[in-house]
Design an enzyme around this catalytic site. Structure first.
Site: not given
Ligand code: CA
Length: 424
Positions: A126, A133, A198, A200, A232, A236, A239, A252, A256, A373
């Site tokens: 990744d 971002h 996320e 992506e 992804d 949080r 993380q 993570k 996925t 975000e």
């Molecule tokens: Ca990511």
């Protein structure tokens, strides 16, 4: 370069393919599907149908076709066979082809099929190429220095977990982990409280390279077999506690989600654009990451969208709510630069390896590709039109990604959905 397979006047005898928002005859993405009571095999999406490629070969309709229950062997062959297959299938499915009545018997309704991962993913990496971002998230944690000094020199990435990459439609459990809030002296263990998505795009690797044999930037495109959408999922709170000093781990690796279809570089040829110039004052990439041709046409104009569907919305028949509209052009690095950087130390890539681009956010709120975000790390919940509010995802929530490529003089194509529902 566009060729007869991109001709906007081209129509298919598969009538639902004409003006199809995702899979007109100009797209022809590759995937692995299983018809009801059938074994998984390679197919090409056309409108609301899938063409059975091995069956076409058995009936002498195709010379080049991917055999087997994964596409790894075919992806490894590179652009030559892929392009030949595209030409042959385009002719076969075009209006007026004499083999229509036979080929019609080799089509399956997509709604009646099970879609599988298109390849056995040996390794998943990744990246972090979405600069908006990186800036928006960086500001949350380091207002004075949102971007770390390496960002504009190194295509930042980490090695992800291939085993938990699942195809669109596969639900997943809310992960447990160590959580430590700022006012807690020590962590506790329990369900993730800040579960995020996320937005992506994914990059499928075709031909690999030998260990110790880096891929030069001038040849990187030849190693890319296609693209998909990639979510992804990110825990949080887990993380934030675990990521230093080595980066993401269990926050993570639990899930996925990817879209099932490999949209080929050939299908995307009309939608290539120049890599947007770097802002004034940014360093020029180091020479091993610089290629004039890549800068001229190494980026894509593909709109990326993220939608939310809550259990209440589902029960009430409310359509999914769009949370974000972004574009692949917001990537700071081209996909060729990612391939070249990944192999620049001699690391070998293999056919069927998967890259994530990193979260691709637009510069402003309407294009933020994560709840981190959108809600300022949970401090400012978003209110939905039905009155519900979200800091992060709640059980039963579903996130849906869509992507569409448009260009003047070309028939728009889509990627199909990348969606999954969060279970308890
Ligand atoms: Ca990511």
């Amino acid at each position: 370069m566009p060729d007869p397979t991109h001709n906007p006047a081209l129509q298919s005898w598969v009538l639902d393919a004409n003006n199809h928002p995702e899979f007109p005859i100009q797209n022809l993405p590759l995937g692995i599907f299983a018809p009801r009571n059938g074994a998984p095999r390679a197919g090409i999406a056309i409108g609301n149908h899938i063409l059975d490629l091995p069956a076409c070969h058995t009936n002498n309709l195709l010379t080049h076709f991917p055999a087997g229950a994964t596409l790894n062997d075919f992806l490894a062959l590179g652009a030559g066979p892929r392009t030949t297959l595209r030409m042959e299938v385009s002719l076969l499915l075009a209006r007026g082809n004499a083999a229509e009545s036979l080929a019609k018997t080799l089509l399956h309704e997509t709604a009646a099929c099970t879609l599988h991962l298109p390849a056995a993913i040996g390794d998943y990496t990744d990246f972090y190429a979405g600069i908006h971002h990186a800036l928006t998230v960086g500001k949350l944690f380091r207002p004075d220095a949102p971007l770390l000094p390496n960002y504009k020199f190194v295509p930042i990435g980490y090695h992800g977990r291939a085993s938990s990459v699942a195809v669109s439609g596969t639900p997943f459990r809310r992960p447990n982990g160590q959580r430590k809030q700022a006012d807690q002296p020590e962590p506790d263990f329990g369900p993730c409280r800040n579960l995020d998505f996320e937005l992506e795009f994914g990059i499928w690797i075709g031909p690999g390279n030998n260990p110790g044999d880096p891929i030069p930037i001038s040849n990187a495109a030849a190693h890319i077999a296609g693209f998909c959408l990639l979510n992804d999922w990110s825990a949080r709170d887990i993380q934030a506690w675990e990521y230093q000093p080595l980066g993401p781990f269990l926050a993570k690796s639990f899930a996925t989600t990817i879209s099932p279809w490999i949209v080929t570089p050939e299908a995307l040829a009309p939608f290539r654009i120049a890599q947007p110039p770097r802002p004034e004052g940014d360093p020029r990439p180091l020479p091993y990451l610089w290629d004039d041709a890549d800068q001229r046409a190494g980026a894509f104009n593909i709109a990326l969208e993220a939608y939310l569907l809550t259990p209440t919305m589902r029960e009430n028949g409310t359509p999914p709510l769009r949370l974000a509209l972004s574009n692949t052009a917001h990537a700071y690095w081209t996909v060729a630069q990612m391939v070249t950087h990944h192999t620049s130390n001699g690391c070998d890539l293999r056919a069927g390896d998967l890259f994530g681009s990193g979260t691709i956010s637009a510069p402003t709120q309407t294009g933020y590709g994560s709840l981190l975000e959108l809600t300022d790390n949970g401090r400012k919940p978003i209110t939905l039109p039905n009155g519900e509010a979200r800091r992060f995802l709640e059980n039963g929530d579903e996130i849906i990604f869509r992507a569409h490529a448009e260009a003047d003089g070309a028939v728009p194509i889509g990627f199909g959905e990348c969606r999954a529902r969060l279970l308890e």
